[in-house]
Scaffold this active site. Structure first.
Site, mmCIF file in Angstrom:
data_model
loop_
_atom_site.group_PDB
_atom_site.id
_atom_site.type_symbol
_atom_site.label_atom_id
_atom_site.label_comp_id
_atom_site.label_asym_id
_atom_site.label_seq_id
_atom_site.Cartn_x
_atom_site.Cartn_y
_atom_site.Cartn_z
ATOM 1 N N ASP A 171 -10.373 -2.387 -10.325
ATOM 2 C CA ASP A 171 -11.689 -1.824 -8.914
ATOM 3 C C ASP A 171 -11.150 -3.375 -8.605
ATOM 4 O OD1 ASP A 171 -13.387 -1.391 -7.949
ATOM 5 O OD2 ASP A 171 -14.436 -2.029 -9.601
HETATM 6 C C1 LIG Z 1 1.754 4.751 -8.655
HETATM 7 C C2 LIG Z 1 0.751 4.440 -8.965
HETATM 8 C C3 LIG Z 1 0.633 4.123 -10.304
HETATM 9 C C4 LIG Z 1 0.100 3.295 -8.008
HETATM 10 C C5 LIG Z 1 -1.576 2.686 -8.157
HETATM 11 C C6 LIG Z 1 -1.878 2.052 -6.678
HETATM 12 C C7 LIG Z 1 -3.245 1.166 -6.605
HETATM 13 C C8 LIG Z 1 -2.980 -0.200 -7.446
HETATM 14 C C9 LIG Z 1 -4.174 1.844 -6.667
HETATM 15 C C10 LIG Z 1 -5.485 1.958 -6.885
HETATM 16 C C11 LIG Z 1 -6.698 2.697 -6.658
HETATM 17 C C12 LIG Z 1 -8.160 2.172 -5.789
HETATM 18 C C13 LIG Z 1 -8.364 3.028 -5.606
HETATM 19 C C14 LIG Z 1 -8.421 1.110 -6.912
HETATM 20 C C15 LIG Z 1 -9.880 0.409 -6.637
HETATM 21 O O1 LIG Z 1 -9.823 -0.329 -5.824
HETATM 22 P P1 LIG Z 1 -10.245 -0.458 -4.257
HETATM 23 O O2 LIG Z 1 -9.832 0.488 -3.672
HETATM 24 O O3 LIG Z 1 -11.877 0.729 -4.987
HETATM 25 O O4 LIG Z 1 -11.078 -1.495 -3.682
HETATM 26 P P2 LIG Z 1 -12.408 -1.998 -3.847
HETATM 27 O O5 LIG Z 1 -13.545 -2.092 -5.591
HETATM 28 O O6 LIG Z 1 -12.262 -4.106 -3.670
HETATM 29 O O7 LIG Z 1 -13.228 -1.218 -3.428
#
Ligand SMILES: CC(C)=CCC/C(C)=C/CC/C(C)=C/COP(=O)(O)OP(=O)(O)O
Length: 290
Positions: free
Chosen positions: A42
């Site tokens: 997160d």
């Molecule tokens: C191939 C592979 C394993 C790739 C993974 C890439 C990656 C780091 C994906 C995370 C996606 C995600 C929705 C994370 C939550 O942070 P958020 O976008 O909700 O950020 P926030 O909590 O600040 O809103």
């Protein structure tokens, strides 16, 4: 010349930090080491804002943090690592954001199966868990390629939960258990002249055979290929599970550091493993009672 010097300094720094990690891990390994750690990654967008990066760069930094954490867990001897990479609810985000995340996902999956990748180098098997039908064709194909390509690896296992929620996993497992049970009953019915559902219900033992139990559902979980997690880490200070591994986390230690996912580092891993060791006997007892 300056570039060469810079490279050498970087190399030296890598060697020193690797030596430093080995020392810490050999001390930690005197106690019990968790076999499975799961991460809710997160805080990637917040990191992007905090660092004044372009949209999407927070997720790129998040992927680098994942690779580092994978390496640390491997070095410590944690065999199973699971990450919540994209929930079914995340499909409700702005279409441009979903598209850019999916593009990044595809790019990073392809990176993960390159010859020089960490998965090949360390022998890590990769699973993609979730309702993969919901992914676009290119992302699903990349995920399938990665699973096939790493199927022979056995040193560690990375499970990437995409298009995943626990409630979807549970419903899917219950449906499969019902279908399996129904097939069994039909086969038994066909082989048993005169046997039918009503007849079987009169016999106590056979009646129980009709019931779907926890073990049936358990076997059909996407995550049945790995043991339940010992620890779930959710970054950015949030302590909700957000529909992640609800079935598997009854006796697992939860840790929610305030660091955003791209900021997670060695110190967080060391801290949570020490906490796991402190609570080890209690957690073991709870697992036994379950
Ligand atoms: C191939 C592979 C394993 C790739 C993974 C890439 C990656 C780091 C994906 C995370 C996606 C995600 C929705 C994370 C939550 O942070 P958020 O976008 O909700 O950020 P926030 O909590 O600040 O809103």
């Amino acid at each position: 010349m300056e570039a060469v010097n810079g490279k050498q300094v970087g190399h030296l720094f890598d060697n020193i930090s690797s030596f430093f990690r080995q020392c810490i891990f050999s001390v930690l390994s005197v106690g019990p080491v968790p076999s499975h750690i799961a991460f809710i990654m997160d805080g990637n967008r917040r990191y992007s804002k905090k660092q004044n990066l372009l949209d999407g760069d927070g997720h790129k930094a998040g992927f680098s943090a994942l690779i580092n954490m994978l390496k640390y867990c491997y070095e410590l001897g944690v065999k199973y690592i699971t990450v919540y990479a994209f929930s079914i609810d995340n499909f409700r985000r702005r279409p441009e954001e979903v598209e850019s995340l999916m593009k990044l996902m595809q790019e990073k999956i392809d990176e993960l199966i390159k010859e020089e990748s960490i998965a090949n180098h360390l022998g890590i098997r990769i699973y993609f868990q979730g309702n993969l039908k919901l992914l676009s064709d290119p992302v699903r194909s990349a995920a399938e390629r990665a699973m096939v390509k790493t199927a022979g690896h056995s040193k560690a296992v990375l499970s990437v939960c995409v298009a995943y929620t626990s409630t979807d996993e549970i419903v899917h497992a219950v449906q499969e258990s019902c279908e399996e049970k129904w097939d069994e009953i039909r086969k038994r019915d066909a082989n048993n002249a005169g046997g039918n559902l009503i007849g079987l219900e009169e016999n106590g033992k056979d009646k129980d055979d009709h019931l779907i139990g926890v073990t049936n559902v358990d076997r059909h979980m996407y995550m049945a290929v790995v043991p339940d997690p010992d620890i779930i880490i959710r970054t950015s200070g949030e302590s909700r599970l957000s529909n992640f591994l609800l079935w598997q986390s009854a006796n697992c230690l939860l840790y929610s550091p305030t660091a955003l996912w791209p900021e997670i580092g060695l110190r967080h891993l060391v801290w949570v493993v020490l906490d796991f060791q402190r609570n080890y006997l209690y957690l073991k007892e709870k697992k036994k009672q379950a």
